[in-house]
Design a protein around this motif. Structure first.
Motif, PDB file in Angstrom:
ATOM      1  N   ASN A 125       0.805  -1.229   0.000  1.00 15.53           N
ATOM      2  CA  ASN A 125       0.000   0.000   0.000  1.00 15.53           C
ATOM      3  C   ASN A 125       0.843   1.287   0.000  1.00 15.53           C
ATOM      4  N   TYR A 126       2.126   1.206   0.345  1.00  9.55           N
ATOM      5  CA  TYR A 126       2.976   2.402   0.354  1.00  9.55           C
ATOM      6  C   TYR A 126       3.664   2.667  -0.990  1.00  9.55           C
ATOM      7  N   GLN A 127       3.383   1.864  -1.985  1.00 13.53           N
ATOM      8  CA  GLN A 127       4.004   2.120  -3.294  1.00 13.53           C
ATOM      9  C   GLN A 127       3.298   3.300  -3.966  1.00 13.53           C
ATOM     10  N   GLY A 146       7.970  -3.522  -2.878  1.00 12.64           N
ATOM     11  CA  GLY A 146       7.861  -3.289  -1.430  1.00 12.64           C
ATOM     12  C   GLY A 146       9.271  -3.423  -0.885  1.00 12.64           C
ATOM     13  N   VAL A 147       9.389  -3.818   0.386  1.00 11.87           N
ATOM     14  CA  VAL A 147      10.732  -3.883   0.969  1.00 11.87           C
ATOM     15  C   VAL A 147      11.201  -5.331   1.124  1.00 11.87           C
ATOM     16  N   HIS A 148      12.482  -5.464   1.499  1.00  8.65           N
ATOM     17  CA  HIS A 148      13.129  -6.774   1.406  1.00  8.65           C
ATOM     18  C   HIS A 148      12.436  -7.854   2.229  1.00  8.65           C
ATOM     19  N   ALA A 153      16.265  -1.922  -0.458  1.00  8.24           N
ATOM     20  CA  ALA A 153      14.966  -1.514   0.111  1.00  8.24           C
ATOM     21  C   ALA A 153      14.768  -2.264   1.430  1.00  8.24           C
ATOM     22  N   GLY A 154      15.236  -1.674   2.503  1.00 10.41           N
ATOM     23  CA  GLY A 154      15.232  -2.346   3.811  1.00 10.41           C
ATOM     24  C   GLY A 154      14.113  -1.849   4.702  1.00 10.41           C
ATOM     25  N   CYS A 155      14.364  -1.811   6.008  1.00 11.33           N
ATOM     26  CA  CYS A 155      13.330  -1.390   6.961  1.00 11.33           C
ATOM     27  C   CYS A 155      14.012  -1.171   8.306  1.00 11.33           C
ATOM     28  N   SER A 156      13.732  -0.038   8.957  1.00  6.29           N
ATOM     29  CA  SER A 156      14.403   0.235  10.243  1.00  6.29           C
ATOM     30  C   SER A 156      14.004  -0.790  11.302  1.00  6.29           C
ATOM     31  N   LEU A 157      12.789  -1.326  11.205  1.00  7.97           N
ATOM     32  CA  LEU A 157      12.389  -2.347  12.183  1.00  7.97           C
ATOM     33  C   LEU A 157      13.177  -3.632  11.953  1.00  7.97           C
ATOM     34  N   ALA A 158      13.253  -4.058  10.688  1.00  7.58           N
ATOM     35  CA  ALA A 158      13.982  -5.294  10.380  1.00  7.58           C
ATOM     36  C   ALA A 158      15.451  -5.169  10.805  1.00  7.58           C
ATOM     37  N   VAL A 205       6.298  -9.416  11.079  1.00 10.46           N
ATOM     38  CA  VAL A 205       6.847  -9.817   9.769  1.00 10.46           C
ATOM     39  C   VAL A 205       7.943  -8.877   9.276  1.00 10.46           C
ATOM     40  N   ASN A 206       8.004  -7.664   9.845  1.00  9.24           N
ATOM     41  CA  ASN A 206       9.049  -6.708   9.453  1.00  9.24           C
ATOM     42  C   ASN A 206      10.387  -7.112  10.062  1.00  9.24           C
ATOM     43  N   THR A 207      10.855  -8.295   9.717  1.00 10.16           N
ATOM     44  CA  THR A 207      12.115  -8.834  10.227  1.00 10.16           C
ATOM     45  C   THR A 207      12.734  -9.709   9.144  1.00 10.16           C
ATOM     46  N   HIS A 259      11.934   0.597  16.278  1.00  4.59           N
ATOM     47  CA  HIS A 259      10.916   1.571  15.875  1.00  4.59           C
ATOM     48  C   HIS A 259      10.891   1.697  14.360  1.00  4.59           C
ATOM     49  N   CYS A 260       9.734   2.022  13.835  1.00  4.00           N
ATOM     50  CA  CYS A 260       9.635   2.359  12.412  1.00  4.00           C
ATOM     51  C   CYS A 260      10.017   3.824  12.265  1.00  4.00           C
ATOM     52  N   GLU A 261      10.991   4.099  11.401  1.00  2.00           N
ATOM     53  CA  GLU A 261      11.479   5.475  11.276  1.00  2.00           C
ATOM     54  C   GLU A 261      10.439   6.410  10.662  1.00  2.00           C
ATOM     55  N   VAL A 262       9.420   5.862  10.044  1.00  7.23           N
ATOM     56  CA  VAL A 262       8.351   6.681   9.459  1.00  7.23           C
ATOM     57  C   VAL A 262       7.315   7.038  10.527  1.00  7.23           C
ATOM     58  N   HIS A 263       6.881   6.046  11.282  1.00 11.11           N
ATOM     59  CA  HIS A 263       5.779   6.261  12.221  1.00 11.11           C
ATOM     60  C   HIS A 263       6.217   6.847  13.558  1.00 11.11           C
ATOM     61  N   GLU A 264       7.483   6.632  13.950  1.00  6.91           N
ATOM     62  CA  GLU A 264       7.919   7.148  15.262  1.00  6.91           C
ATOM     63  C   GLU A 264       7.935   8.678  15.273  1.00  6.91           C
ATOM     64  N   PRO A 290      -0.624   1.315  13.822  1.00 10.23           N
ATOM     65  CA  PRO A 290      -0.160   0.918  15.171  1.00 10.23           C
ATOM     66  C   PRO A 290       1.350   0.891  15.362  1.00 10.23           C
ATOM     67  N   GLU A 291       2.125   1.233  14.321  1.00 11.40           N
ATOM     68  CA  GLU A 291       3.570   1.436  14.536  1.00 11.40           C
ATOM     69  C   GLU A 291       3.829   2.833  15.094  1.00 11.40           C
ATOM     70  N   CYS A 292       2.775   3.677  15.197  1.00  5.74           N
ATOM     71  CA  CYS A 292       2.926   5.007  15.810  1.00  5.74           C
ATOM     72  C   CYS A 292       3.037   4.847  17.329  1.00  5.74           C
ATOM     73  N   LEU A 340       7.641  10.123   4.450  1.00  8.06           N
ATOM     74  CA  LEU A 340       8.051   9.196   3.389  1.00  8.06           C
ATOM     75  C   LEU A 340       8.871   8.052   3.965  1.00  8.06           C
ATOM     76  N   CYS A 341       8.664   6.848   3.451  1.00  4.07           N
ATOM     77  CA  CYS A 341       9.564   5.744   3.800  1.00  4.07           C
ATOM     78  C   CYS A 341      10.625   5.669   2.706  1.00  4.07           C
ATOM     79  N   PRO A 342      11.875   5.976   3.067  1.00  6.08           N
ATOM     80  CA  PRO A 342      12.923   5.999   2.039  1.00  6.08           C
ATOM     81  C   PRO A 342      13.156   4.626   1.418  1.00  6.08           C
ATOM     82  N   HIS A 343      12.817   3.586   2.160  1.00  4.18           N
ATOM     83  CA  HIS A 343      13.039   2.222   1.640  1.00  4.18           C
ATOM     84  C   HIS A 343      11.978   1.865   0.608  1.00  4.18           C
ATOM     85  N   MET A 344      10.729   2.150   0.931  1.00  2.00           N
ATOM     86  CA  MET A 344       9.644   1.883  -0.020  1.00  2.00           C
ATOM     87  C   MET A 344       9.863   2.698  -1.299  1.00  2.00           C
ATOM     88  N   LYS A 345      10.389   3.910  -1.136  1.00  6.90           N
ATOM     89  CA  LYS A 345      10.531   4.804  -2.281  1.00  6.90           C
ATOM     90  C   LYS A 345      11.721   4.433  -3.173  1.00  6.90           C
TER      91      LYS A 345
HETATM   92 FE1  SF4 Z   1       9.874  -0.345   7.673  1.00  4.81          FE
HETATM   93 FE2  SF4 Z   1       8.506   1.755   8.544  1.00  4.81          FE
HETATM   94 FE3  SF4 Z   1       9.318   1.704   6.015  1.00  4.81          FE
HETATM   95 FE4  SF4 Z   1       7.363   0.051   6.841  1.00  4.81          FE
HETATM   96  S1  SF4 Z   1       7.287   2.250   6.750  1.00  4.81           S
HETATM   97  S2  SF4 Z   1       9.143  -0.474   5.576  1.00  4.81           S
HETATM   98  S3  SF4 Z   1       8.016  -0.378   8.936  1.00  4.81           S
HETATM   99  S4  SF4 Z   1      10.646   1.751   7.828  1.00  4.81           S
END
Ligand code: SF4
Ligand code: 13P
Length: 324
Positions: free
Chosen positions: A49-51, A85-87, A109-114, A138-140, A195-200, A223-225, A281-286
């Motif tokens: 959904n973030y694409q 999406g991300v890895h 395309a990573g994720c701060s939570l993973a 699943v974000n791992t 933490h998710c760097e977008v929602h925190e 709910p990652e907020c 913005l999520c830099p990884h999704m983008k």
């Molecule tokens: Fe990870 Fe947050 Fe980006 Fe989702 S929005 S991929 S949880 S950094």
């Protein structure tokens, strides 16, 4: 007048509310090429959904939140899956489709939570809390999933935690998701510090300011907020749950406290709803673009592989979640 090829031209109508005509020619050539490559390679594109809307609405075959993508990945009838999406999402698709080629257009395309937890961390948590089940978001990475008992997404975390019948569970790695779930259950939750760097970055003060500036606005939060943000919101849920909420309640004005493209994608389907858009913005999704989806399909890159000893155990944790 916008010059465009016939296939892409027929798709422009879907996104004209969120992509100005002047920008469309930059997309149409890649869209036509991707549609042709998908047919040639018997490929499907799964998009989160973030694409961005030109990916989400114009080339994706399956769209949704992490849970929907995992579920639908199991039913895909294709030789090749491209994960827009991300890895960790691509790894989940690979776990559920070991015999298919799974591609991610950008390996970075990573994720701060993973990134916030390792397999070794999970093993140490197990030693520290013997007998306490470990629920992994699943974000791992697949390696982290392999060390856990069961996975969850933001869409099913409460059901997964309660399905275990245990008085205490460990929830990794999202501290805020864990606290938001703890507020809704009797089960004691031991959290990690990811933490998710977008929602925190959203705050309760942001919501109060939005309500003052846009009277009557409905506030939806992921709910990652942080818990204080969720407490101030009218509703909290996964990306799919937020999208469903807009469809069911059709608020006159809404703000989605989440990644920016989400509002664009939902706005396309609800022209009557006004979207207020402070977003992050999520830099990884983008990192995922039409151009790199095209080259992923053309050059068969980047192929997602998971070591079989890890995959066996990680798949179990994902399958247990899907059975809940
Ligand atoms: Fe990870 Fe947050 Fe980006 Fe989702 S929005 S991929 S949880 S950094
Ligand atoms: P969901 O789509 O499962 O709600 O997850 C959001 C997210 O941050 C994925 O990166």
């Amino acid at each position: 007048m916008v010059a465009m090829s016939s296939t892409a031209a027929s798709l422009y109508d879907r996104v004209r509310r969120v992509i100005p005509p002047i920008e469309w020619p930059a997309f149409s050539d890649d869209i036509d090429a991707i549609l042709a490559l998908k047919r040639e390679r018997n490929a499907v594109i799964l998009a989160h959904n973030y694409q961005t809307p030109e990916i989400f609405h114009c080339v994706a075959d399956i769209v949704g939140d992490s849970l929907a993508l995992a579920r639908k990945a199991m039913t895909v009838d294709a030789d090749v899956i491209v994960l827009a999406g991300v890895h960790f999402m691509a790894e989940t698709a690979k776990l559920l489709n070991p015999d298919k080629t799974v591609l991610i257009p950008d390996m970075e395309a990573g994720c701060s939570l993973a990134d916030s937890v390792t397999a070794e961390d999970v093993r140490l948590m197990r030693q520290r809390y013997p007998g306490v089940p470990i629920v992994t978001y699943v974000n791992t990475s697949a390696a982290v999933k392999a060390e856990s008992d069961i996975c969850c997404t933001s869409g099913n975390a409460l059901a997964v935690v309660e399905s275990l019948g245990a008085p205490r569970v460990i929830m990794l790695p999202d501290e805020y998701l864990a606290k938001n779930i703890a507020a809704r259950t009797e089960v004691e939750i031991i959290a990690w510090k990811g933490h998710c760097e977008v929602h925190e970055r959203f705050t309760a003060a942001d919501i109060r300011e939005l309500r003052e500036a846009h009277s009557g606005v409905t506030v939806l939060a992921h709910p990652e907020c942080p818990p204080e943000v969720v407490a101030e919101a009218d509703f909290a849920g996964s990306t799919a749950a937020m999208s469903d909420y807009v469809g069911r309640h059709k608020p006159a004005r809404v703000v989605l406290m989440t990644e920016c493209s989400m509002s664009d994608n939902v706005a396309v389907e609800h022209p009557e709803v006004e979207f207020i858009r402070p977003c992050n913005l999520c830099p990884h999704m983008k990192r995922i673009t039409l151009a790199n989806i095209r080259s992923a399909l053309k050059h068969n890159r980047h192929v997602v592989t998971i070591d079989e000893s890890v995959a066996l155990r990680a798949r179990l944790a994902v399958e247990r979640m899907l059975a809940v």
